[in-house]
Design an enzyme around this catalytic site. Structure first.
Site, PDB file in Angstrom:
ATOM      1  N   CYS A 175       6.125  35.066  27.051  1.00 59.45           N
ATOM      2  CA  CYS A 175       5.518  36.233  27.699  1.00 59.45           C
ATOM      3  C   CYS A 175       4.247  36.686  26.970  1.00 59.45           C
ATOM      4  O   CYS A 175       3.275  37.069  27.601  1.00 59.45           O
ATOM      5  CB  CYS A 175       6.482  37.424  27.692  1.00 59.45           C
ATOM      6  N   ASP A 176       4.275  36.695  25.648  1.00 61.08           N
ATOM      7  CA  ASP A 176       3.262  37.445  24.904  1.00 61.08           C
ATOM      8  C   ASP A 176       2.331  36.611  24.023  1.00 61.08           C
ATOM      9  O   ASP A 176       1.386  37.154  23.448  1.00 61.08           O
ATOM     10  CB  ASP A 176       3.951  38.505  24.025  1.00 61.08           C
ATOM     11  N   CYS A 183       9.542  37.556  22.995  1.00 58.40           N
ATOM     12  CA  CYS A 183       9.298  36.570  24.052  1.00 58.40           C
ATOM     13  C   CYS A 183       7.934  35.924  23.860  1.00 58.40           C
ATOM     14  O   CYS A 183       6.910  36.484  24.257  1.00 58.40           O
ATOM     15  CB  CYS A 183       9.391  37.252  25.418  1.00 58.40           C
TER      16      CYS A 183
HETATM   17  C1  FAD Z   1       9.730  43.110  24.189  1.00 60.48           C
HETATM   18  C2  FAD Z   1       9.995  42.253  25.397  1.00 60.48           C
HETATM   19  C3  FAD Z   1       8.931  41.818  26.171  1.00 60.48           C
HETATM   20  C4  FAD Z   1       9.178  41.033  27.307  1.00 60.48           C
HETATM   21  N1  FAD Z   1       8.108  40.656  28.059  1.00 60.48           N
HETATM   22  C5  FAD Z   1       8.325  39.940  29.187  1.00 60.48           C
HETATM   23  C6  FAD Z   1       7.216  39.569  30.029  1.00 60.48           C
HETATM   24  O1  FAD Z   1       6.061  39.881  29.741  1.00 60.48           O
HETATM   25  N2  FAD Z   1       7.516  38.844  31.138  1.00 60.48           N
HETATM   26  C7  FAD Z   1       8.789  38.460  31.468  1.00 60.48           C
HETATM   27  O2  FAD Z   1       8.980  37.812  32.502  1.00 60.48           O
HETATM   28  N3  FAD Z   1       9.832  38.793  30.692  1.00 60.48           N
HETATM   29  C8  FAD Z   1       9.630  39.517  29.555  1.00 60.48           C
HETATM   30  N4  FAD Z   1      10.686  39.839  28.756  1.00 60.48           N
HETATM   31  C9  FAD Z   1      12.034  39.370  29.139  1.00 60.48           C
HETATM   32  C10 FAD Z   1      12.575  40.226  30.286  1.00 60.48           C
HETATM   33  O3  FAD Z   1      12.453  41.585  29.946  1.00 60.48           O
HETATM   34  C11 FAD Z   1      14.030  39.880  30.580  1.00 60.48           C
HETATM   35  O4  FAD Z   1      14.160  38.486  30.829  1.00 60.48           O
HETATM   36  C12 FAD Z   1      14.517  40.648  31.819  1.00 60.48           C
HETATM   37  O5  FAD Z   1      14.347  42.044  31.649  1.00 60.48           O
HETATM   38  C13 FAD Z   1      15.998  40.370  32.089  1.00 60.48           C
HETATM   39  O6  FAD Z   1      16.349  41.104  33.220  1.00 60.48           O
HETATM   40  P1  FAD Z   1      17.878  41.488  33.545  1.00 60.48           P
HETATM   41  O7  FAD Z   1      17.815  42.321  34.765  1.00 60.48           O
HETATM   42  O8  FAD Z   1      18.695  40.263  33.546  1.00 60.48           O
HETATM   43  O9  FAD Z   1      18.389  42.347  32.307  1.00 60.48           O
HETATM   44  P2  FAD Z   1      17.784  43.577  31.495  1.00 60.48           P
HETATM   45  O10 FAD Z   1      16.338  43.798  31.736  1.00 60.48           O
HETATM   46  O11 FAD Z   1      18.254  43.351  30.096  1.00 60.48           O
HETATM   47  O12 FAD Z   1      18.562  44.830  32.131  1.00 60.48           O
HETATM   48  C14 FAD Z   1      19.921  45.027  31.872  1.00 60.48           C
HETATM   49  C15 FAD Z   1      20.374  46.305  32.553  1.00 60.48           C
HETATM   50  O13 FAD Z   1      21.796  46.400  32.440  1.00 60.48           O
HETATM   51  C16 FAD Z   1      22.154  47.710  32.039  1.00 60.48           C
HETATM   52  N5  FAD Z   1      23.474  47.648  31.390  1.00 60.48           N
HETATM   53  C17 FAD Z   1      23.832  46.980  30.262  1.00 60.48           C
HETATM   54  N6  FAD Z   1      25.145  47.177  29.996  1.00 60.48           N
HETATM   55  C18 FAD Z   1      25.617  47.985  30.988  1.00 60.48           C
HETATM   56  C19 FAD Z   1      26.874  48.555  31.284  1.00 60.48           C
HETATM   57  N7  FAD Z   1      27.951  48.343  30.508  1.00 60.48           N
HETATM   58  N8  FAD Z   1      26.999  49.360  32.377  1.00 60.48           N
HETATM   59  C20 FAD Z   1      25.933  49.579  33.191  1.00 60.48           C
HETATM   60  N9  FAD Z   1      24.715  49.027  32.969  1.00 60.48           N
HETATM   61  C21 FAD Z   1      24.559  48.268  31.873  1.00 60.48           C
HETATM   62  C22 FAD Z   1      21.004  48.182  31.168  1.00 60.48           C
HETATM   63  O14 FAD Z   1      20.992  49.601  31.101  1.00 60.48           O
HETATM   64  C23 FAD Z   1      19.821  47.594  31.953  1.00 60.48           C
HETATM   65  O15 FAD Z   1      19.482  48.474  32.997  1.00 60.48           O
HETATM   66  C24 FAD Z   1      10.488  40.638  27.635  1.00 60.48           C
HETATM   67  C25 FAD Z   1      11.562  41.065  26.849  1.00 60.48           C
HETATM   68  C26 FAD Z   1      11.333  41.874  25.747  1.00 60.48           C
HETATM   69  C27 FAD Z   1      12.498  42.335  24.921  1.00 60.48           C
END
Ligand code: FAD
Length: 309
Positions: A138-139, A135
Site C-alpha cells: 500500500c505505502d 502494508c
Molecule cells: C496502516 C495501514 C495502512 C493500510 N493501507 C492500505 C491501503 O493503502 N490500501 C489497501 O488496500 N489496504 C491498506 N491496508 C490494509 C487494509 O486496511 C485491510 O486489508 C482492510 O481494512 C481489511 O478489511 P476488513 O473489512 O477485512 O477488516 P478491517 O478493516 O480490519 O475491519 C474489521 C472490522 O471488524 C470489527 N470487529 C472486530 N472484532 C469485532 C467484534 N468482535 N464484534 C464486532 N465487530 C468487530 C472492527 O471494529 C472493524 O470494523 C492498510 C492497513 C493498515 C493497518
C-alpha cells in the site's frame, strides 16, 4: 431490533463488512452491521490510500465514511457494539454483544478483520498511519529514495524489504533475534542485497516525529542495551497479525493461527455463516480484496437465505 430475527447480521464494518452490507441492502435483506470497536476498520488509522479504484488519492477515513454512507443509504442498520459470544449450533444463530444484547439471525457474515501486531512502545500510536504502517504494497510508493525501516525477520518482512527495492536503496531491517526466521529463499534475497542493511538482536523502543510524521526512532540492542538514534522517513512493521476471531473460534473451523477456514470462497464450516476479508485472508490483506470478499459473502448469503425460506 433485539426481538426480531434478522435476515443477515454482518459482524464488522471495515471494507469487507460495509461492502457486504451494500450488496445485502440492495437485495432487500435489511442487514444489520455490528460495528465493533473500530467502525470503518483498519483504514481509519491511515492517511492516504492510492490503490482504491476510482480514487487517485483519498484519506482512509474519508473513503470509509463514503462507503458507510452508501451502505446506510440503501437501508443498512448499524449497532455500535461488539460481538462477544455466539451460538452457531442452532438456527437461527444467536449472537451476544458487550452490552448483553441477544440477537438472532438466519445468516451471518463475519468480517472482523485482523489486527496487525504492534510494538507497543512510546510514540507508536502517535505516528500510526503517519509514517508507521504495516502494508508495503500500500505505502512503499510514498517513499521514493527515502530512508525506511522494516521491523521483523519473517517472510512478510523479507517480502516488504524486497518490494521496497523498487522505490529506494536506503532500507534497514531491524530484527529482534540473531537470525532471520523467513524461508531460506526469502532470506537470501535480502541478505545478498548490498542495499539492505540488517540490524540483529534489536528492536525499536521509541518513535519520534514532528507531530505530522515520524522522523526518527531509537533502536535498542536487546543483548547489550546499546541505543542508537536513527533518522527515518517510514517504518513498516511486519511482526504478524492477530485475526479477530476470539468470539467465533470455538464454533467454526479456524487454522492454527486463528484465521477462519473457508471453502468455496466465503463459506465457513457452519452452513449459513460466511467470512469475508482479512479475517480469513492473510495473503492479500487489501481493502479492495476485502471489499470483493464482502460482495461475494453477501451474494452467497442471499442465495442461502432464498433456499431456506
Ligand atoms: C496502516 C495501514 C495502512 C493500510 N493501507 C492500505 C491501503 O493503502 N490500501 C489497501 O488496500 N489496504 C491498506 N491496508 C490494509 C487494509 O486496511 C485491510 O486489508 C482492510 O481494512 C481489511 O478489511 P476488513 O473489512 O477485512 O477488516 P478491517 O478493516 O480490519 O475491519 C474489521 C472490522 O471488524 C470489527 N470487529 C472486530 N472484532 C469485532 C467484534 N468482535 N464484534 C464486532 N465487530 C468487530 C472492527 O471494529 C472493524 O470494523 C492498510 C492497513 C493498515 C493497518
Amino acid at each position: 431490533m433485539e426481538n426480531s430475527i434478522h435476515n443477515l447480521i454482518i459482524v464488522g464494518s471495515g471494507p469487507a463488512g460495509l461492502t457486504a452490507a451494500i450488496y445485502a441492502a440492495r437485495s432487500n435483506l435489511k442487514p444489520l452491521i455490528i460495528d465493533g470497536d473500530e467502525p470503518g476498520g483498519q483504514l481509519m488509522g491511515t492517511s492516504y490510500v492510492e490503490n482504491w479504484p476510482g480514487e487517485k488519492s483519498i484519506l482512509g477515513p474519508k473513503l470509509m465514511m463514503n462507503i458507510r454512507d452508501q451502505a446506510k443509504h440503501f437501508g443498512t442498520e448499524f449497532l455500535a457494539e461488539t460481538v462477544t459470544k455466539v451460538d452457531f449450533s442452532k438456527k437461527p444463530f444467536t449472537l451476544w454483544t458487550n452490552r448483553n444484547k441477544e440477537l438472532k439471525s438466519h445468516a451471518v457474515v463475519i468480517a472482523t478483520g485482523a489486527t496487525p501486531k504492534r510494538l507497543n512502545v512510546p510514540g507508536e500510536s502517535d505516528y500510526w498511519g503517519k509514517g508507521i504502517t504495516t502494508c508495503a504494497v500500500c505505502d512503499a510508493a510514498f517513499y521514493p529514495d527515502k530512508n525506511v525501516l522494516i521491523i521483523g525477520g519473517g517472510d512478510t518482512a523479507m517480502e516488504d524489504a524486497s518490494f521496497m527495492k523498487k522505490f529506494t536503496n536506503k532500507i534497514t531491517v531491524v530484527h529482534i533475534l540473531d537470525k532471520l526466521t523467513a524461508s531460506h529463499a526469502m532470506q537470501q534475497r535480502v541478505t545478498n542485497d548490498p542495499d539492505i542493511n540488517i540490524i540483529y538482536n534489536s528492536t525499536i523502543t521509541e518513535f519520534h516525529g514532528n507531530g505530522e510524521h515520524v522522523t526518527n526512532v531509537v533502536i535498542t540492542n536487546q543483548n547489550t542495551g546499546e541505543k542508537i538514534k536513527k533518522d527515518i522517513d517510514g517504518v513498516f512493521i511486519a511482526i504478524g497479525l492477530k485475526p479477530n476471531t476470539d468470539p467465533f473460534k470455538e464454533h467454526i473451523a479456524c487454522d492454527n493461527w486463528g484465521f477462519i477456514k473457508i471453502t468455496d470462497n466465503t463459506k465457513t464450516s457452519v452452513e449459513g455463516v460466511f467470512a469475508a476479508g482479512d479475517v480469513h485472508d492473510y495473503r492479500y490483506r487489501q481493502a479492495i480484496t476485502s471489499a470483493g470478499d464482502g460482495c461475494m459473502a453477501a451474494l452467497d448469503a442471499e442465495k442461502y437465505l432464498s433456499n431456506i425460506k
